[in-house]
Design an enzyme around this catalytic site. Structure first.
Site, PDB file in Angstrom:
ATOM      1  N   GLY A  18      40.276 -48.444   9.111  1.00 23.89           N
ATOM      2  CA  GLY A  18      39.878 -48.659   7.728  1.00 23.89           C
ATOM      3  C   GLY A  18      40.842 -49.483   6.907  1.00 23.89           C
ATOM      4  N   HIS A  19      41.955 -49.909   7.487  1.00 29.43           N
ATOM      5  CA  HIS A  19      43.005 -50.611   6.713  1.00 29.43           C
ATOM      6  C   HIS A  19      43.484 -51.840   7.481  1.00 29.43           C
ATOM      7  CE1 HIS A  19      46.832 -51.066   4.422  1.00 29.43           C
ATOM      8  NE2 HIS A  19      46.171 -50.424   3.487  1.00 29.43           N
ATOM      9  N   PHE A  20      42.959 -52.869   7.532  1.00 29.66           N
ATOM     10  CA  PHE A  20      41.610 -53.270   7.153  1.00 29.66           C
ATOM     11  C   PHE A  20      40.959 -53.786   8.415  1.00 29.66           C
ATOM     12  CE2 PHE A  20      44.423 -53.812   3.502  1.00 29.66           C
ATOM     13  CZ  PHE A  20      43.790 -53.027   2.555  1.00 29.66           C
ATOM     14  N   VAL A  25      46.380 -54.253   8.590  1.00 29.04           N
ATOM     15  CA  VAL A  25      47.709 -54.227   7.978  1.00 29.04           C
ATOM     16  C   VAL A  25      48.218 -52.794   8.050  1.00 29.04           C
ATOM     17  CG1 VAL A  25      49.038 -54.561   5.860  1.00 29.04           C
ATOM     18  CG2 VAL A  25      47.180 -56.138   6.416  1.00 29.04           C
TER      19      VAL A  25
END
Length: 153
Positions: free
Chosen positions: A56-58, A63
């Site tokens: 989810g990041h990203f 990152v």
């Protein structure tokens, strides 16, 4: 006091820290030095594409979150503290108490190897102060001052 220079593997790290996958952020300790002049530790965090956070990041541009770089630094300070005073008892925890002057210089992503250098500065009333620098390929990615406290639980 004589100078000690040693390394630690993952099992020795797990003997010192209560963290486990997916929140154990130190893969190995390359070396640490405990002497009258200085108390330092160099740890490694290998950032893998398989880190759960990258879902989810990203997803399009993974990152590694800065807060997890700081957590890795804090875990490195815990390892340094316990190498200085001995293995914690089962009812002791080492808490991340505060952070000052955190600076992020560039993003960290999959395939990067974080080198975490921490140094003990002082201890007062059970609160220890450290400095930390995280690098990737010799380039500084994060710096911070950290305070941690050992407490009975």
């Amino acid at each position: 006091m004589t100078t000690e220079k040693k390394s630690l593997g993952i099992q020795e790290i797990m003997d010192l820290l209560p963290h486990r996958y997916p929140f154990l952020m130190v893969d190995k300790v390359e070396n640490y030095e405990i002497s009258d002049e200085r108390k330092t530790l160099r740890a490694i965090k290998n950032v893998s594409f398989n880190e759960p956070i990258f879902q989810g990041h990203f997803p399009a541009k993974p990152v590694f979150p800065g807060v997890l770089i700081l957590e890795a630094m804090a875990q490195a300070t815990g390892i340094l503290a316990f190498t200085m005073v001995g293995k914690p008892s089962p009812n002791e925890l080492y808490y991340f108490a505060s952070i000052d002057n955190a600076r992020f210089k560039r993003p960290v992503g999959p395939g990067d190897q974080l080198v975490l250098d921490v140094e003990f500065l002082k201890e007062r009333r059970g609160i220890a102060k450290f400095t930390g620098v995280a690098t990737v390929n010799g380039e500084v990615v994060c710096t911070a001052e950290l305070m941690c406290a050992k407490r009975e639980v």
